[in-house]
Design a protein around this motif. Sequence first.
Motif, PDB file in Angstrom:
ATOM      1  N   ALA A 213      -0.615   7.011 -45.868  1.00 26.96           N
ATOM      2  CA  ALA A 213       0.147   7.160 -44.990  1.00 26.96           C
ATOM      3  C   ALA A 213      -0.483   8.472 -44.239  1.00 26.96           C
ATOM      4  O   ALA A 213      -1.114   9.693 -43.673  1.00 26.96           O
TER       5      ALA A 213
ATOM      6  N   CYS B 172       4.809   8.463 -39.866  1.00 31.48           N
ATOM      7  CA  CYS B 172       4.692   7.607 -41.109  1.00 31.48           C
ATOM      8  C   CYS B 172       6.338   7.066 -41.197  1.00 31.48           C
ATOM      9  O   CYS B 172       6.384   5.682 -41.796  1.00 31.48           O
TER      10      CYS B 172
ATOM     11  N   VAL C 117       5.587   3.052 -40.808  1.00 32.90           N
ATOM     12  CA  VAL C 117       5.963   3.028 -41.811  1.00 32.90           C
ATOM     13  C   VAL C 117       6.755   2.284 -42.820  1.00 32.90           C
ATOM     14  O   VAL C 117       6.727   1.052 -43.433  1.00 32.90           O
TER      15      VAL C 117
END
Length: 227
Positions: A124, A134, A138
Amino acid sequence: MGPDDLSALWVTLRLAMISTLLLLMVGIPLAWWLARSKSRIRTLVETLIALPLVLPPTVLGFYLLIALSPSGFIGGFWQAMGGKGLAFTFTGLVIGSVLYSMPFVVQPLQNAFAAIDRRTLEAAATLRASPLNCFFTVVLPLARPGLITASTLGFAHTLGEFGVVLMIGGNIPGETQVLSIAIYDHVESLAYGQAHLLSAGLLLFSFLILYLVYRMNGTHFLHREQR
């Protein structure tokens, strides 16, 4: 169910919702730090967070009562800043509940964050995702089972608190009386029918919420394996 029981139910639900929200706000960044940090004080922080798991609730409640009293370091500071007393108030219950339920929220989150592969985060980063972006796009989606478990355990654990809330808040109907204390009052007055009604309701709710957690987490893992 009488008016006092309905009032205790409302106080309990309000306490659980506010405490769970605060626990997530504090627990998510704290668990992320514990999962990734190599600091020397990490073990000390983990020990302090896990302390309520082994410490008798009355002991924790007693020292929190002292800390929240007008002469305590928290209560005294709060009143010096213009706030009202914290002991035997709903605000005091929230503080005690957050501290007492902290390990039930932080530990599942820490385990979920620790299980995330660093290579995923590095990938990422190569796509120019900022650390904050992120984390939200994520990390949190990958840690969804841990988030569900932490939220549920924090909420459910607050519902069943007795020793800590009794020591900090006493037994004031409509203010600090929660369901667990109401059940104790019914048993003391030999009103076993009302105690059974409240106890059975908490038992059923606890079973259903845990069943849903395992069901959702199991479905989540099944979908990940199928991808």
